[in-house]
Write an enzyme that holds these catalytic residues in place. Structure first.
Site, PDB file in Angstrom:
ATOM      1  CG  ASP A  31      -1.877  -0.989   1.214  1.00 25.88           C
ATOM      2  OD1 ASP A  31      -1.840  -1.650   0.312  1.00 25.88           O
ATOM      3  OD2 ASP A  31      -2.969  -1.074   2.023  1.00 25.88           O
ATOM      4  CD  GLU A  33       6.867  -1.039  -2.849  1.00 23.05           C
ATOM      5  OE1 GLU A  33       8.180  -1.481  -2.420  1.00 23.05           O
ATOM      6  OE2 GLU A  33       5.876  -1.821  -2.409  1.00 23.05           O
ATOM      7  CG  PHE A  34      -1.300   1.784  -4.640  1.00 23.25           C
ATOM      8  CD1 PHE A  34      -1.673   1.874  -6.579  1.00 23.25           C
ATOM      9  CD2 PHE A  34      -1.834   2.845  -4.314  1.00 23.25           C
ATOM     10  CE1 PHE A  34      -2.154   1.605  -6.648  1.00 23.25           C
ATOM     11  CE2 PHE A  34      -3.304   3.502  -5.361  1.00 23.25           C
ATOM     12  CZ  PHE A  34      -3.181   2.262  -6.871  1.00 23.25           C
ATOM     13  CG  ASP A  35      -0.461   5.089  -0.167  1.00 24.38           C
ATOM     14  OD1 ASP A  35      -1.917   4.967  -0.998  1.00 24.38           O
ATOM     15  OD2 ASP A  35      -1.098   5.140   1.176  1.00 24.38           O
ATOM     16  CB  SER A  80     -10.349   5.155  -0.654  1.00 18.01           C
ATOM     17  OG  SER A  80     -10.052   6.333  -1.197  1.00 18.01           O
ATOM     18  CD  GLU A 110     -14.563   6.098  13.548  1.00 17.16           C
ATOM     19  OE1 GLU A 110     -14.571   5.268  12.543  1.00 17.16           O
ATOM     20  OE2 GLU A 110     -15.395   6.548  13.850  1.00 17.16           O
ATOM     21  CE  LYS A 112      -7.374   2.501   6.504  1.00 17.63           C
ATOM     22  NZ  LYS A 112      -7.304   1.445   5.420  1.00 17.63           N
ATOM     23  CG  ASP A 114      -6.670  -5.389   6.959  1.00 14.43           C
ATOM     24  OD1 ASP A 114      -6.520  -4.406   5.696  1.00 14.43           O
ATOM     25  OD2 ASP A 114      -4.873  -5.698   6.304  1.00 14.43           O
ATOM     26  CE1 TYR A 223     -19.854   8.956   7.639  1.00 15.19           C
ATOM     27  CE2 TYR A 223     -18.995   8.248   5.464  1.00 15.19           C
ATOM     28  CZ  TYR A 223     -19.465   9.329   5.696  1.00 15.19           C
ATOM     29  OH  TYR A 223     -19.641   9.967   5.635  1.00 15.19           O
ATOM     30  CE  LYS A 285     -14.444   7.766  10.415  1.00 17.48           C
ATOM     31  NZ  LYS A 285     -15.127   6.327  10.320  1.00 17.48           N
ATOM     32  CE  LYS A 309      -3.262   1.700   5.233  1.00 21.13           C
ATOM     33  NZ  LYS A 309      -2.502   0.855   3.810  1.00 21.13           N
ATOM     34  CB  CYS A 403      18.795 -16.685 -18.327  1.00 26.43           C
ATOM     35  SG  CYS A 403      17.412 -17.155 -18.492  1.00 26.43           S
ATOM     36  CB  CYS A 406      17.841 -20.069 -21.303  1.00 21.32           C
ATOM     37  SG  CYS A 406      17.701 -18.142 -21.573  1.00 21.32           S
ATOM     38  CB  CYS A 421      17.280 -13.637 -19.763  1.00 24.80           C
ATOM     39  SG  CYS A 421      17.358 -14.177 -21.338  1.00 24.80           S
ATOM     40  CB  CYS A 427      14.185 -17.187 -22.176  1.00 29.25           C
ATOM     41  SG  CYS A 427      14.268 -17.595 -20.527  1.00 29.25           S
TER      42      CYS A 427
HETATM   43  S1  IVH Z   1     -14.725   5.383   7.150  1.00 28.23           S
HETATM   44  C1  IVH Z   1     -15.728   8.496   4.076  1.00 28.23           C
HETATM   45  N1  IVH Z   1     -13.699   4.247   9.459  1.00 28.23           N
HETATM   46  O1  IVH Z   1     -10.559   2.364   5.233  1.00 28.23           O
HETATM   47  C2  IVH Z   1     -14.443   7.845   5.083  1.00 28.23           C
HETATM   48  N2  IVH Z   1     -13.403   3.804   6.762  1.00 28.23           N
HETATM   49  O2  IVH Z   1      -9.463   3.494   2.900  1.00 28.23           O
HETATM   50  C3  IVH Z   1     -15.244   6.090   4.905  1.00 28.23           C
HETATM   51  N3  IVH Z   1     -12.120   1.362   6.864  1.00 28.23           N
HETATM   52  O3  IVH Z   1     -12.687   1.982   2.644  1.00 28.23           O
HETATM   53  C4  IVH Z   1     -14.244   5.654   5.563  1.00 28.23           C
HETATM   54  N4  IVH Z   1     -11.512   0.813   9.603  1.00 28.23           N
HETATM   55  O4  IVH Z   1     -13.308  -0.114   3.933  1.00 28.23           O
HETATM   56  C5  IVH Z   1     -13.675   4.354   8.256  1.00 28.23           C
HETATM   57  N5  IVH Z   1     -12.988   2.968  11.495  1.00 28.23           N
HETATM   58  C6  IVH Z   1     -13.038   3.322   9.546  1.00 28.23           C
HETATM   59  C7  IVH Z   1     -12.136   1.737   8.911  1.00 28.23           C
HETATM   60  C8  IVH Z   1     -12.229   2.593   7.961  1.00 28.23           C
HETATM   61  C9  IVH Z   1     -11.393   0.549   8.119  1.00 28.23           C
HETATM   62  C10 IVH Z   1     -11.838   1.176   5.640  1.00 28.23           C
HETATM   63  C11 IVH Z   1     -12.643   1.440   5.010  1.00 28.23           C
HETATM   64  C12 IVH Z   1     -12.304   2.510   3.606  1.00 28.23           C
HETATM   65  C13 IVH Z   1     -11.148   2.545   3.960  1.00 28.23           C
HETATM   66  C14 IVH Z   1     -10.776   3.342   3.547  1.00 28.23           C
END
Ligand code: IVH
Length: 666
Positions: A31, A33-35, A80, A110, A112, A114, A223, A285, A309, A403, A406, A421, A427
């Site tokens: 994640d 690296e993606f970000d 997201s 809160e 997060k 997974d 939410y 939030k 994270k 290689c 091959c 290679c 190959c």
């Molecule tokens: S709030 C508009 N609260 O994280 C905000 N998301 O990258 C709505 N997630 O898609 C999300 N725990 O699947 C919220 N306590 C939490 C969360 C949470 C996990 C996930 C959720 C969301 C992703 C956001």
């Protein structure tokens, strides 16, 4: 590198990683690296608005849509969250909010969770629908499966709930259930789930809800949305939801200062390890819904919330062997084989070493005790060596010169980290990799053929290259192990159907380096036939919008090879499409060539999409936002005030519907 090329490269990369993550459920990068890639693209796009593209991955979130379920539009899009990885970034968020609100505020902290997100709709206290996030705009209707989750109420208790509202949360698979499930799967020789998140999302997408029921999923809600919520506080609404029967985490806290937020983060950085379910961070939030509304949203995420994270977990284990994998482009990737070790809840046996430089930097020896990390908890990597524990006789790991498959001498281009290679045509892993790419979904979409089938077909000598696929007959396949008449028929009919795949996807399927789906589309639109494309030199190629020297060079090199020209000829003979469809070609002109056009407002004669198609058909480019580089704005009625203001400020011309249509008539 030229910023324009980098922008296109990043877009291709991010599109691919989105696909790997959301559709294939098999991410190749973490994640984090993606970000980092996403941020780089966001920065470049802000710096160079002339290369705007409304389909850029920065404009949308990924998708978990699958064709097996009915799709339902979300009443409110499922966005997201922005990710942060340091307290400094959390402080930046806090300061931004403070400055924007200019008033007291509370932050609800809160965990997060997974898992996989879900949106539940209740009407008159009854659960009526459960939809996955999908692409954020629409999701899969998984109501029947969600009804099997015992912690989700089918009917609410108590009173005072709105007549209609949505509540969103995370469907999870607790560690204990995940481990038991994988144990059973191992016994049955079934593939294991990499982590509880994949297990939860995979389970939610099963067709048989009685199997879902056995998997013991759980859910936390976090939410609530609707027109008539009980309170102005997010936290207070969740407490109400709890009274109505929803499972709300009791770890949530309201904080009044940045210090209190830090305390929450620090506490759960450790405490989360003993929780019965996976978490990957903290979500912060702004608590007041009125304040949330004032802060608003960017195109992808709320300005009133952010995710922090957790740092990846680290484990120490022994390096037993380094093996080398050869990919479809010939890149050789070293893989560390380790003593199995528990890391972030999964057992790690292998880790990527990326390239020779990294091996050298780590001064890696066989039998070394190495640190393994899971960045974003996905593909583990080796980040260090405990040199005090070095086993003296361990041999130094040195990158091979030949290689491993091959035997060809490996090459390394100036300034590049990877070894290749060069044996492109002989190959085996490169040939098989190219065939895998050719049949893949975004390319020829031959669903009946997967990697195992390709392995079989290749090993039994039935195919030696891509074009051999089109010579296969069902009877050739029948003697292969585990091949029934039905599967053989499916394979052959799948190949035959691919003859309908349009030229742009065929070009992508050829697997030319740097030619992703978007570039392939541009090239086919510009050259129309494969003959014209094959005849084009670097100059002709770079004259096409968005094609730089690197892509052009790669295309020229590809078609300079005799084996590739033979491949094209063989595919052409088999009936594969190498010319753009008539409806795409017909009426094309260069009238708008080189023009960047913004569409804004409401139109009478054609829809927005039709105007967009017209712009592209006449060689122009439809861009999302007004900038210095905008040629003109195709302006309908009720154009947005901010666009209008910007247009006036920059002196960008407004063109009406009639004027635009006349322009094309001339
Ligand atoms: S709030 C508009 N609260 O994280 C905000 N998301 O990258 C709505 N997630 O898609 C999300 N725990 O699947 C919220 N306590 C939490 C969360 C949470 C996990 C996930 C959720 C969301 C992703 C956001």
């Amino acid at each position: 590198m030229d910023p324009k090329e980098r922008i296109y490269e990043l877009r291709e990369l991010l599109h691919r990683h989105n696909y790997n993550y959301y559709i294939k459920n098999a991410p190749e990068i973490s994640d984090m690296e993606f970000d980092a890639l996403m941020r780089e693209l966001q920065d470049l796009e802000a710096q160079y608005p002339q290369y705007d593209d409304e389909n850029s991955p920065t404009r949308r979130v990924g998708s978990d849509l699958t064709k097996e379920f009915v799709q339902v539009a979300h009443k409110y899009p499922m966005l997201s969250l922005g990710n942060t990885y340091s307290k400094g970034e959390v402080a930046d968020f806090y300061e931004r909010v403070k400055r924007a609100l200019n008033d007291d505020f509370e932050i609800c902290c809160e965990l997060k969770f997974d898992g996989t997100s879900i949106s539940l709709t209740y009407v008159d206290g009854e659960l009526v629908r459960a939809v996955t996030r999908g692409d954020g705009e629409k999701g899969d209707d998984v109501t029947a499966n969600v009804k099997t989750i015992r912690s989700i109420p089918l009917r609410l208790s108590g009173s005072g709930y709105p007549r209609e509202f949505e509540i969103r949360g995370e469907v999870l698979m607790p560690w204990a259930v995940f481990e038991e499930l994988n144990r059973e799967r191992a016994e049955r020789d079934e593939p294991l789930f990499a982590n509880p998140r994949n297990a939860a999302s995979g389970t939610l997408k099963l067709q048989d809800s009685s199997v879902v029921a056995k998997r013991k999923l759980d859910a936390f809600l976090y939410y609530m949305l609707g027109e008539e919520l009980p309170a102005d506080g997010h936290y207070e609404n969740l407490q109400k939801a709890n009274e109505w029967g929803f499972k709300i985490s009791d770890t949530t806290r309201k904080c009044r200062t940045l210090d209190e937020v830090y305390q929450f983060i620090d506490h759960f950085d450790t405490a989360r390890k003993s929780l019965p379910y996976a978490t990957d961070g903290v979500v912060l939030k702004v608590n007041s819904i009125i304040q949330q509304r004032n802060l608003g949203y960017t195109s992808k995420s709320p300005r009133w919330a952010i995710a922090y994270k957790f740092q990846a977990e680290r484990a120490l284990t022994r390096l037993n062997e380094v093996t080398y994998q050869v990919g479809r482009t010939g890149v050789v990737t070293p893989v560390a084989n380790l003593d199995p070790v528990q890391l972030s809840g999964t057992i790690v046996k292998r880790a990527s070493l990326h390239n020779a430089d990294i091996i050298e930097k780590l001064d890696l020896h066989i039998a070394d005790m190495v640190y393994v990390e899971k960045g974003g908890e996905i593909i583990p990597k080796i980040t260090g060596v405990d040199t005090d524990a070095r086993f003296l006789l361990g041999e130094k790991v040195s990158f091979p010169t030949k290689c491993p498959v091959c035997g060809a001498a490996l090459v390394r281009s100036e300034g590049e980290a990877a070894h290749y290679c060069p044996n492109y045509s002989q190959c085996p892993p490169q040939i098989k990799g190219r065939i895998e790419h050719f049949v893949s979904r975004e390319a020829m979409n031959i669903e009946s053929i997967g990697p195992e089938t390709i392995e079989l077909l290749y090993n039994y000598g039935l195919i030696k290259n891509i074009s051999d696929l089109y010579t296969l007959e069902a009877c050739d396949l029948l003697f292969l192990p585990r091949m029934g008449a039905k599967s053989a028929e499916n394979i052959v009919s799948g190949i035959k159907e691919s003859l309908n795949v349009p030229f742009e996807r065929v070009l992508f399927a050829l697997g030319i380096r740097y030619v992703g789906a978007t570039v392939a589309k541009r090239l086919t639109r510009a050259f129309v036939t494969i003959e014209a494309l094959m005849a084009a030199d670097v100059q002709a190629l770079t004259a096409v919008d968005e094609i730089g020297e690197r892509i052009a060079g790669s295309v020229v090199d590809f078609f300079a090879r005799e084996d590739n020209r033979n491949l094209v000829a063989a595919l052409q003979a088999a009936g594969v499409r190498f010319v753009v469809d008539d409806e795409v070609v017909e009426g094309r002109t260069d009238k708008l060539l080189g023009k960047s056009i913004v569409i804004s407002g409401v139109f009478e004669k054609h829809s927005r999409d039709e105007y967009k198609a017209m712009i592209e058909k006449h060689g122009g480019k439809n861009v999302g936002s007004v900038s210095k580089a905008t040629t003109f704005i195709l302006a309908g009625a009720n154009m947005g005030p901010s666009k209008l203001e910007k247009a006036q400020k920059l002196g960008v011309q407004l063109v009406s519907e009639e004027e635009f249509l006349n322009m094309l008539q001339e």
